[in-house]
Design an enzyme around this catalytic site. Structure first.
Site, PDB file in Angstrom:
ATOM      1  N   GLU A 398       0.852  -1.185   0.000  1.00  0.00           N
ATOM      2  CA  GLU A 398       0.000   0.000   0.000  1.00  0.00           C
ATOM      3  C   GLU A 398       0.894   1.243   0.000  1.00  0.00           C
ATOM      4  O   GLU A 398       1.872   1.299   0.744  1.00  0.00           O
ATOM      5  CB  GLU A 398      -0.877  -0.102   1.252  1.00  0.00           C
ATOM      6  CG  GLU A 398      -1.331   1.153   1.873  1.00  0.00           C
ATOM      7  CD  GLU A 398      -1.880   0.870   3.291  1.00  0.00           C
ATOM      8  OE1 GLU A 398      -1.802   1.764   4.116  1.00  0.00           O
ATOM      9  OE2 GLU A 398      -2.378  -0.241   3.553  1.00  0.00           O
ATOM     10  N   HIS A 484      -2.732  -5.712  10.996  1.00  0.00           N
ATOM     11  CA  HIS A 484      -3.622  -6.754  10.471  1.00  0.00           C
ATOM     12  C   HIS A 484      -3.503  -8.063  11.235  1.00  0.00           C
ATOM     13  O   HIS A 484      -3.104  -9.083  10.672  1.00  0.00           O
ATOM     14  CB  HIS A 484      -3.296  -7.014   8.980  1.00  0.00           C
ATOM     15  CG  HIS A 484      -3.451  -5.823   8.096  1.00  0.00           C
ATOM     16  ND1 HIS A 484      -2.921  -5.751   6.820  1.00  0.00           N
ATOM     17  CD2 HIS A 484      -4.106  -4.650   8.277  1.00  0.00           C
ATOM     18  CE1 HIS A 484      -3.234  -4.594   6.269  1.00  0.00           C
ATOM     19  NE2 HIS A 484      -3.945  -3.898   7.141  1.00  0.00           N
ATOM     20  N   ASN A 522      -5.480  -5.728   2.555  1.00  0.00           N
ATOM     21  CA  ASN A 522      -6.042  -5.214   3.801  1.00  0.00           C
ATOM     22  C   ASN A 522      -7.322  -5.997   4.113  1.00  0.00           C
ATOM     23  O   ASN A 522      -8.131  -6.232   3.222  1.00  0.00           O
ATOM     24  CB  ASN A 522      -6.332  -3.728   3.650  1.00  0.00           C
ATOM     25  CG  ASN A 522      -5.190  -3.007   2.970  1.00  0.00           C
ATOM     26  OD1 ASN A 522      -4.868  -3.319   1.829  1.00  0.00           O
ATOM     27  ND2 ASN A 522      -4.582  -2.080   3.631  1.00  0.00           N
TER      28      ASN A 522
HETATM   29  P1  FAE Z   1     -11.980  -5.235  15.491  1.00  0.00           P
HETATM   30  O1  FAE Z   1     -12.382  -4.274  14.429  1.00  0.00           O
HETATM   31  O2  FAE Z   1     -10.637  -5.101  16.117  1.00  0.00           O
HETATM   32  O3  FAE Z   1     -13.098  -5.141  16.634  1.00  0.00           O
HETATM   33  C1  FAE Z   1     -13.010  -5.810  17.857  1.00  0.00           C
HETATM   34  C2  FAE Z   1     -13.772  -4.994  18.902  1.00  0.00           C
HETATM   35  O4  FAE Z   1     -13.973  -5.800  20.065  1.00  0.00           O
HETATM   36  C3  FAE Z   1     -13.025  -3.750  19.364  1.00  0.00           C
HETATM   37  O5  FAE Z   1     -13.908  -2.642  19.339  1.00  0.00           O
HETATM   38  C4  FAE Z   1     -12.582  -4.102  20.789  1.00  0.00           C
HETATM   39  O6  FAE Z   1     -12.517  -2.964  21.639  1.00  0.00           O
HETATM   40  C5  FAE Z   1     -13.671  -5.053  21.230  1.00  0.00           C
HETATM   41  N1  FAE Z   1     -13.259  -6.044  22.240  1.00  0.00           N
HETATM   42  C6  FAE Z   1     -12.171  -6.839  22.200  1.00  0.00           C
HETATM   43  N2  FAE Z   1     -12.142  -7.664  23.284  1.00  0.00           N
HETATM   44  C7  FAE Z   1     -13.265  -7.374  23.998  1.00  0.00           C
HETATM   45  C8  FAE Z   1     -13.793  -7.880  25.232  1.00  0.00           C
HETATM   46  N3  FAE Z   1     -13.164  -8.853  25.921  1.00  0.00           N
HETATM   47  N4  FAE Z   1     -14.943  -7.342  25.704  1.00  0.00           N
HETATM   48  C9  FAE Z   1     -15.590  -6.351  25.016  1.00  0.00           C
HETATM   49  N5  FAE Z   1     -15.106  -5.829  23.845  1.00  0.00           N
HETATM   50  C10 FAE Z   1     -13.969  -6.345  23.344  1.00  0.00           C
HETATM   51  O7  FAE Z   1     -12.097  -6.726  15.000  1.00  0.00           O
HETATM   52  N6  FAE Z   1      -7.905  -2.963   7.341  1.00  0.00           N
HETATM   53  C11 FAE Z   1      -8.330  -2.746   6.095  1.00  0.00           C
HETATM   54  O8  FAE Z   1      -8.992  -3.610   5.492  1.00  0.00           O
HETATM   55  N7  FAE Z   1      -8.038  -1.564   5.449  1.00  0.00           N
HETATM   56  C12 FAE Z   1      -7.293  -0.584   6.042  1.00  0.00           C
HETATM   57  O9  FAE Z   1      -7.056   0.475   5.445  1.00  0.00           O
HETATM   58  C13 FAE Z   1      -6.818  -0.813   7.357  1.00  0.00           C
HETATM   59  N8  FAE Z   1      -6.043   0.111   7.992  1.00  0.00           N
HETATM   60  C14 FAE Z   1      -5.727  -0.078   9.311  1.00  0.00           C
HETATM   61  C15 FAE Z   1      -5.039   0.926   9.995  1.00  0.00           C
HETATM   62  C16 FAE Z   1      -4.807   0.807  11.360  1.00  0.00           C
HETATM   63  C17 FAE Z   1      -4.070   1.896  12.100  1.00  0.00           C
HETATM   64  C18 FAE Z   1      -5.253  -0.352  12.058  1.00  0.00           C
HETATM   65  C19 FAE Z   1      -5.025  -0.507  13.532  1.00  0.00           C
HETATM   66  C20 FAE Z   1      -5.905  -1.360  11.375  1.00  0.00           C
HETATM   67  C21 FAE Z   1      -6.144  -1.242  10.013  1.00  0.00           C
HETATM   68  N9  FAE Z   1      -6.834  -2.220   9.303  1.00  0.00           N
HETATM   69  C22 FAE Z   1      -7.194  -2.014   8.009  1.00  0.00           C
HETATM   70  C23 FAE Z   1      -7.228  -3.492   9.948  1.00  0.00           C
HETATM   71  C24 FAE Z   1      -8.723  -3.562  10.279  1.00  0.00           C
HETATM   72  O10 FAE Z   1      -9.129  -2.407  10.985  1.00  0.00           O
HETATM   73  C25 FAE Z   1      -8.966  -4.829  11.110  1.00  0.00           C
HETATM   74  O11 FAE Z   1      -8.600  -5.942  10.304  1.00  0.00           O
HETATM   75  C26 FAE Z   1     -10.404  -4.974  11.528  1.00  0.00           C
HETATM   76  O12 FAE Z   1     -10.826  -3.883  12.316  1.00  0.00           O
HETATM   77  C27 FAE Z   1     -10.611  -6.273  12.307  1.00  0.00           C
HETATM   78  O13 FAE Z   1     -12.003  -6.473  12.467  1.00  0.00           O
HETATM   79  P2  FAE Z   1     -12.537  -7.417  13.606  1.00  0.00           P
HETATM   80  O14 FAE Z   1     -14.018  -7.468  13.514  1.00  0.00           O
HETATM   81  O15 FAE Z   1     -11.793  -8.706  13.562  1.00  0.00           O
END
Ligand code: FAE
Length: 545
Positions: A398, A484, A522
């Site tokens: 990217e 990721h 991503n």
């Molecule tokens: P996620 O979105 O992490 O959600 C999990 C949620 O569960 C969070 O809100 C936590 O606070 C909550 N949680 C966890 N444990 C507990 C618990 N015990 N009790 C209550 N709540 C809890 O998971 N991906 C892309 O495709 N494109 C991008 O451009 C991209 N850029 C990124 C840039 C950054 C800086 C970061 C950090 C990530 C990026 N990603 C990107 C990755 C993407 O955001 C990530 O793969 C997804 O958010 C993961 O989705 P999930 O549903 O697995």
């Protein structure tokens, strides 16, 4: 988003949900539902037919589809709701001036890019607060994750990429790819609000000069580049550039949240979920234990914390159907702990394994003085260097922004390499947490692949790497963090082919822990589409009376 645009694009359910979110914020509630739009807080409900842990992509899809099916659902989210302006009138702070809102209970920010000209000018002292970005540190790898209603969607770069069909099939040999690419990927993209930059505007705007320079350098090395779609509203971005909308992507906002323009999950899936009237989101509640009652229902223990991080209440919840959407780290930790402490002893031995970084490596190149990247840079990436078809060294990189408001001649990249290394989590009975077995040697595999690609680019353009961006040790390749995190409860191993957890009925995983460590692009579109597939199957087969 402007009000006009919102009316244009939002469904009635989303508008109802947004009203609920707004009302909850205005009254400082930690429980958000349609009822909270009225003056009275609803009565405490500790039992619900369905509970969803986490409000990121996997959790948000589960909540919407359960709500639409008429199933009363509680979502438990450890972070806060992000829609109350601070004293500066803004909900989120920018990367240029981070304050307490930036990071999850830290006293200093821990930005991925730590230094500039080796100087410690990036990070700032902040006060402890439930900020929006967390950096979870393990021995040899740290993981950036979003905290709050919307999870990673609040902090990510919005790149909404569908993986190459052949690589998806390689990673998920038991999944029907025609159904995924014909039904679930299009469904996910549509609800997420994926759009693409106008190519003519891209070619002419100063805000993407940095991308055009990197494209030229890639092409000079005979490499292919490709536009990538986004969930950032490019109509809004063009109005930002024209001076008719408040700047967000063009005002150095991204990893600590975007105040405008980004279609994060609280504006899409979660707003619609709340709009069904069947979904309530509880914020600032972290689930720490899952067990099963004798009647087969699930019992959860959750700690509610205040803005200082103090546990102010420990709550018990009960449900028939339990959906795990805590992300690769959150979900895997809960299940490893449940298996090892004996509260869910029949969980499969593979729970905790198959974890990877999606081969992430960040790096910068130094351009010639005449190859300016521009002082003004949009924070939303729109292009990648696609060398995935190179079987000897598959990499998708990217083209990342580095917006500082000054010309710095740096081309920055987040490379996604096809690193086959995987690691496992193990339970630490001393702390009650988990350890991650990922080693520096495993990261070195990603570095060697990224280096091969960027050596080619440097050699074709007579350029060199930047040594000053990742700390004082002249580190070129930032291989000690990932954006990721993927795996830990891999589809078809820890679960059946639809995310049903092996060993227990009515227990499901819907998040990034299903993806076996690598997806080549991503990941959030893949996570969303897989969650859509799980929910379609579960609602058709498991919840019938
Ligand atoms: P996620 O979105 O992490 O959600 C999990 C949620 O569960 C969070 O809100 C936590 O606070 C909550 N949680 C966890 N444990 C507990 C618990 N015990 N009790 C209550 N709540 C809890 O998971 N991906 C892309 O495709 N494109 C991008 O451009 C991209 N850029 C990124 C840039 C950054 C800086 C970061 C950090 C990530 C990026 N990603 C990107 C990755 C993407 O955001 C990530 O793969 C997804 O958010 C993961 O989705 P999930 O549903 O697995």
């Amino acid at each position: 988003m402007t009000a006009k645009l919102m009316q244009h694009q939002l469904t009635r359910r989303q508008i109802l949900g947004m009203v609920a979110l707004q009302a909850a914020a205005a009254s400082g509630l930690t429980r958000i539902g349609l009822q909270s739009a009225s003056a009275a807080e609803p009565a405490a409900v500790d039992n619900a037919p369905a509970i969803v842990i986490g409000s990121g992509y996997g959790g948000a899809v589960a909540a919407l589809r359960l709500g639409q099916a008429g199933i009363r659902t509680i979502v438990l989210e450890m972070g806060r709701l992000w829609n109350t302006p601070g004293s500066d009138g803004k909900v989120f702070c920018s990367t240029a001036a981070p304050d307490q809102r930036s990071m999850w209970f830290r006293t200093r920010t821990e930005a991925p890019l730590a230094t500039f000209l080796w100087l410690d000018v990036v990070n700032r002292d902040i006060s402890r607060y439930p900020g929006v970005l967390d950096r979870v540190r393990f021995a040899d790898m740290s993981v950036f994750v979003g905290r709050g209603v919307g999870g990673g969607s609040l902090v990510n770069g919005g790149m909404a990429v569908t993986p190459l069909q052949s690589y998806f099939a390689e990673q998920f040999p038991t999944v029907d790819v025609n159904e995924m690419y014909g039904t679930y990927f299009p469904r996910a993209r549509s609800v997420l609000g994926v759009n693409s930059v106008d190519p003519a505007w891209f070619e002419s705007t100063e805000w993407y000069q940095f991308t055009r320079v990197s494209r030229k350098h890639a092409q000079n090395a005979g490499l292919r580049t490709t536009f990538v779609p986004s969930v950032y509203d490019f109509g809004h971005m063009q109005r930002e550039a024209a001076g008719t909308a408040t700047k967000s992507a063009l005002a150095q906002e991204v990893i600590y949240g975007n105040n405008h323009g980004k279609r994060s999950l609280d504006k899409t899936y979660l707003a619609s979920a709340l709009g069904t009237g069947n979904v309530t989101i509880h914020t600032m509640e972290k689930v720490r234990a899952i067990s099963r009652a004798s009647d087969g229902t699930y019992v959860l223990t959750a700690d509610r914390v205040d803005a200082t991080g103090t546990v102010v209440e420990t709550k018990q919840y009960g449900c028939t159907y339990l959906f795990l959407g805590g992300g690769s780290l959150g979900t895997t930790e809960l299940l490893v702990r449940a298996r090892e402490t004996g509260t869910l002893p029949a969980l499969d031995a593979s729970v905790g394994s198959g974890w990877g970084t999606n081969g992430n490596v960040m790096l910068g190149r130094a351009n010639h003085l005449w190859d300016t990247v521009g002082a003004n840079q949009s924070t939303m990436p729109v292009m990648g260097i696609d060398d995935w078809a190179n079987t000897a060294n598959p990499v998708f990189a990217e083209i990342a922004p580095l917006p500082t408001g000054l010309e710095h001649w740096v081309s920055l990249y987040l490379a996604i390499t096809k690193n086959p290394q995987r690691a496992s989590f193990s339970y630490d009975s001393g702390t009650g947490g988990v350890r991650l077995g990922w080693t520096a040697a495993q990261s070195a595999v990603s570095v060697s692949m990224a280096k091969k690609l960027f050596d080619r680019i440097n050699s074709a353009n007579s350029t060199i790497y930047r040594y000053d961006l990742f700390g004082s040790s002249n580190k070129i390749f930032a291989d000690d963090f990932t954006y990721h995190p993927l795996g830990g409860c891999v589809l078809g191993k820890a679960t059946d082919n639809y995310g049903r957890v092996k060993g227990y009925s009515k227990l499901y995983v819907t998040d990034g822990s299903l993806v076996p460590g690598s997806i080549g692009v991503n990941p959030f579109v893949t996570i969303t589409a897989l969650a859509e597939r799980t929910m379609a199957r579960v609602l058709a087969e498991d919840t019938a009376p």
